[in-house]
Design an enzyme around this catalytic site. Structure first.
Site, PDB file in Angstrom:
ATOM      1  N   ASP A   1      -0.275   5.180   0.889  1.00 22.17           N
ATOM      2  CA  ASP A   1      -0.588   6.222   1.879  1.00 22.17           C
ATOM      3  C   ASP A   1      -0.666   5.638   3.285  1.00 22.17           C
ATOM      4  OD1 ASP A   1      -1.343   8.840   0.343  1.00 22.17           O
ATOM      5  OD2 ASP A   1      -2.168   7.186  -0.827  1.00 22.17           O
TER       6      ASP A   1
ATOM      7  N   ASP B   1       0.876  -1.162   0.000  1.00 25.66           N
ATOM      8  CA  ASP B   1       0.000   0.000   0.000  1.00 25.66           C
ATOM      9  C   ASP B   1       0.931   1.235   0.000  1.00 25.66           C
ATOM     10  OD1 ASP B   1      -2.445   1.508   0.572  1.00 25.66           O
ATOM     11  OD2 ASP B   1      -1.534   1.832   2.525  1.00 25.66           O
TER      12      ASP B   1
ATOM     13  N   ASP C   1      -1.972  -0.271   5.933  1.00 24.23           N
ATOM     14  CA  ASP C   1      -2.238   0.440   7.189  1.00 24.23           C
ATOM     15  C   ASP C   1      -3.734   0.572   7.478  1.00 24.23           C
ATOM     16  OD1 ASP C   1      -2.463   2.317   4.973  1.00 24.23           O
ATOM     17  OD2 ASP C   1      -2.787   3.840   6.521  1.00 24.23           O
TER      18      ASP C   1
HETATM   19  O1  LIG Z   1      -3.641   3.931   1.342  1.00 21.99           O
HETATM   20  P1  LIG Z   1      -3.630   3.999  -0.133  1.00 21.99           P
HETATM   21  O2  LIG Z   1      -2.242   4.133  -0.714  1.00 21.99           O
HETATM   22  O3  LIG Z   1      -4.448   2.941  -0.814  1.00 21.99           O
HETATM   23  O4  LIG Z   1      -4.324   5.426  -0.549  1.00 21.99           O
HETATM   24  C1  LIG Z   1      -5.669   5.655  -0.366  1.00 21.99           C
HETATM   25  C2  LIG Z   1      -6.035   7.113  -0.250  1.00 21.99           C
HETATM   26  O5  LIG Z   1      -5.539   7.855  -1.292  1.00 21.99           O
HETATM   27  C3  LIG Z   1      -5.664   7.705   1.085  1.00 21.99           C
HETATM   28  O6  LIG Z   1      -6.372   7.103   2.153  1.00 21.99           O
HETATM   29 MG   LIG Z   2      -2.928   3.184   3.148  1.00 19.84          MG
END
Ligand SMILES: O=P(O)(O)OC[C@H](O)CO
Ligand SMILES: [Mg+2]
Length: 241
Positions: free
Chosen positions: A22, A20, A185
């Protein structure tokens, strides 16, 4: 939550990894939190971690709908207008994104050991480029990147779409999902990986309610605390510094 050493013996060792972005590799969740707190304050409401847990990891429009509906402001602010309002502030914040602790060490370690790894982020292309501006060399080590606006990602996390799309793009695909380890996360992201049949190490923000830990195969405080051996991956040669 299963014991990861049991998971390795029952599922076989991990051969591929999906990250992942963010809140896992990049410290960007704090930007969303800050801007959303400011917007809600205008309505005399507070942004809390139970709402944050429902939004994080999702595609922008899906998270926006959760935001306006859960806070009861959808009559005065549409999900689309919320995104426009949030955008101006986020655009100036994203280029300052820092790496999360241990992210660089783990990525470089897997690269050195020849373990194929990819990125699967709910972020769309324009945000991905702003967030990774200062980290181009590190992100270029990914075998491939699947973004939230990829045509194959029909639904955001917790749908398995993004992880299944990422799995299909490794050399030698199809890869058995049981041999893929996801690092996440967010509750929606952990669920998406499990829905894809993969194993998941969760690295949650400490403010997230621990009831969300149950579905993950392993929970670590930081990527610095990961023991790759737990998953049959080559061990780090040097202790975390
Ligand atoms: O956590 P990610 O990388 O899937 O990003 C998702 C959104 O852009 C932020 O929560
Ligand atoms: Mg994330």
């Amino acid at each position: 939550m299963t014991n990861p050493s049991q998971a390795v013996s029952s599922r076989g060792p991990i051969t591929h990894v999906i990250f992942d972005m963010d809140g896992l590799l990049l410290d960007t969740e704090k930007f969303y939190t800050e801007v959303q707190e400011i917007i809600l304050a205008r309505y005399n409401k507070t942004f809390d971690w139970s709402l944050k847990a429902k939004m994080m990891g999702k595609k922008a429009i899906e998270a926006a709908r959760v935001f306006v509906e859960e806070t009861g402001i959808s009559d005065t602010l549409t999900a689309e207008d919320f995104l426009i309002e949030r955008e101006a502030q986020l655009q100036s914040m994203f280029p300052t994104s820092d790496l999360m602790p241990g992210a660089s060490r783990l990525i470089r370690h897997l690269h050195e050991k020849g373990i194929p790894f990819a990125l699967a982020t709910g972020s769309h292309k324009r945000h991905f480029e702003l967030k990774t501006q200062r980290h181009g060399e590190l992100f270029s080590l990914m075998h491939h990147v699947v973004l939230g606006d990829d045509p194959e990602v029909k639904q955001g996390k917790p749908s398995p779409d993004i992880f299944l799309a990422a799995a299909k793009r490794f050399e030698g695909a199809p890869i058995d999902p049981k041999k893929i380890l996801v690092f996440e996360d967010a509750p929606a992201g952990v669920l998406a990986a499990k829905n894809a049949g993969m194993s998941v190490v969760m690295v949650p923000d400490p403010r997230l309610d621990s009831s969300f830990y149950d579905i993950a195969d392993q929970v670590v405080k930081s990527l610095l605390d990961l023991n790759p051996n737990d998953w049959g991956l080559p061990p780090f040669e040097n202790p975390a510094s």
